[in-house]
Scaffold this motif. Sequence first.
Motif, mmCIF file in Angstrom:
data_model
loop_
_atom_site.group_PDB
_atom_site.id
_atom_site.type_symbol
_atom_site.label_atom_id
_atom_site.label_comp_id
_atom_site.label_asym_id
_atom_site.label_seq_id
_atom_site.Cartn_x
_atom_site.Cartn_y
_atom_site.Cartn_z
ATOM 1 N N SER A 187 -2.008 3.018 -7.936
ATOM 2 C CA SER A 187 -1.956 3.927 -6.784
ATOM 3 C C SER A 187 -3.193 3.764 -5.917
ATOM 4 C CB SER A 187 -1.846 5.382 -7.261
ATOM 5 O OG SER A 187 -0.734 5.564 -8.103
ATOM 6 N N ARG A 188 -4.354 3.734 -6.541
ATOM 7 C CA ARG A 188 -5.598 3.603 -5.782
ATOM 8 C C ARG A 188 -5.758 2.188 -5.235
ATOM 9 N NH1 ARG A 188 -11.798 5.015 -7.761
ATOM 10 N NH2 ARG A 188 -12.780 4.333 -5.820
ATOM 11 N N ALA A 189 -5.381 1.176 -6.007
ATOM 12 C CA ALA A 189 -5.482 -0.205 -5.538
ATOM 13 C C ALA A 189 -4.649 -0.411 -4.279
ATOM 14 C CB ALA A 189 -5.020 -1.164 -6.640
ATOM 15 N N PHE A 190 -3.498 0.262 -4.205
ATOM 16 C CA PHE A 190 -2.636 0.158 -3.032
ATOM 17 C C PHE A 190 -3.347 0.682 -1.790
ATOM 18 C CE2 PHE A 190 0.337 2.367 -0.189
ATOM 19 C CZ PHE A 190 1.120 1.299 0.234
ATOM 20 N N GLY A 191 -4.009 1.828 -1.914
ATOM 21 C CA GLY A 191 -4.701 2.409 -0.771
ATOM 22 C C GLY A 191 -5.817 1.518 -0.257
ATOM 23 N N HIS A 192 -6.598 0.951 -1.169
ATOM 24 C CA HIS A 192 -7.697 0.080 -0.754
ATOM 25 C C HIS A 192 -7.179 -1.237 -0.172
ATOM 26 C CE1 HIS A 192 -10.980 2.594 -2.131
ATOM 27 N NE2 HIS A 192 -10.345 2.791 -3.270
ATOM 28 N N ALA A 193 -6.068 -1.732 -0.707
ATOM 29 C CA ALA A 193 -5.475 -2.952 -0.149
ATOM 30 C C ALA A 193 -4.976 -2.695 1.266
ATOM 31 C CB ALA A 193 -4.320 -3.426 -1.035
ATOM 32 N N LEU A 194 -4.472 -1.495 1.493
ATOM 33 C CA LEU A 194 -3.965 -1.133 2.820
ATOM 34 C C LEU A 194 -5.098 -1.109 3.835
ATOM 35 C CD1 LEU A 194 -1.523 -0.092 4.519
ATOM 36 C CD2 LEU A 194 -2.248 2.221 3.889
ATOM 37 N N VAL A 195 -6.218 -0.492 3.486
ATOM 38 C CA VAL A 195 -7.316 -0.363 4.446
ATOM 39 C C VAL A 195 -8.016 -1.697 4.692
ATOM 40 C CG1 VAL A 195 -9.129 0.200 2.784
ATOM 41 C CG2 VAL A 195 -9.296 1.091 5.083
ATOM 42 N N GLY A 196 -8.032 -2.569 3.685
ATOM 43 C CA GLY A 196 -8.736 -3.831 3.838
ATOM 44 C C GLY A 196 -7.827 -5.028 4.027
ATOM 45 N N ASN A 197 -6.524 -4.774 4.188
ATOM 46 C CA ASN A 197 -5.544 -5.853 4.347
ATOM 47 C C ASN A 197 -5.678 -6.865 3.207
ATOM 48 O OD1 ASN A 197 -3.434 -7.217 5.622
ATOM 49 N ND2 ASN A 197 -4.827 -8.490 6.826
ATOM 50 N N GLY A 198 -5.820 -6.347 1.996
ATOM 51 C CA GLY A 198 -6.037 -7.213 0.835
ATOM 52 C C GLY A 198 -4.820 -7.312 -0.052
ATOM 53 N N TRP A 199 -3.764 -7.884 0.475
ATOM 54 C CA TRP A 199 -2.496 -7.939 -0.249
ATOM 55 C C TRP A 199 -2.402 -9.135 -1.197
ATOM 56 C CZ3 TRP A 199 -0.512 -3.401 0.361
ATOM 57 C CH2 TRP A 199 -0.662 -2.734 1.588
#
Length: 254
Positions: free
Chosen positions: A209-221
Amino acid sequence: MRRDVAPGQEEKEYDLPSVIFSEFLGSALFVFIGGCATSITGQLSSEGLSCLRVVAVALFDAFTFYALIYMIMKLSRGKSSYLNAALTTSLCAIDVFIDEKRTWRTHVKRTAIHVFAQLLGSMIGAVGILLAVPGALHGVERTGVAYPRLDETSISALGFETVLTFFFVLVVLAVRIYEERKSSIILVFTYFVVRLLSFPLTGGYCNPSRAFGHALVGNGWEHLWIFVAGPFLGALLATGVFILLHNHEFEAEK
């Protein structure tokens, strides 16, 4: 074995709006506060991943985690799933195994609601990082995006996330059932150890859940699959081991 509520009271105490709001709010704050801490310490540190910064971030995350869990436990009347989709799934599996009063569909439905609220909260928290921290996107690492570091390969990072999540989930399951009075200090130290190891190696959270949020803000997919698959696999293994070791107690309660 400890019960969270008295028999026959659970349905009355499960307040769906309170559960959704608490999981949403807790996840939003977790991503926002954790992301801001990572970004700010990254901008202040000239050495990148210095030992002092790693310890500071780990301590910050551990105490933030405990504070948020305490808050949402009160808001949701003890129905929190610890702001973690992998741990939420683990708790669902335990409930399905031991609960004969409700069908598996009921537990799966509740789990889906928790996870949805967590992901939505993570999205809002991620947007908040961009609004609150100038320069948060200047450097992938500073946004809190998880990715393999220090020559870690994708496979080794996956294994690392799996093992750490296995440890974390097994401790949480034991604490939730047996050690209510000592849960505060145990959870703080456990999550501190997890972040102390994961931050410099993968930047992971043992938390999809948290990894998803940080990937969203940093475009780190690119590496997100590692930090989704690893925690779910670790949680699955921890759940299986926990049920296997305590099967006789669960059977006695049925």
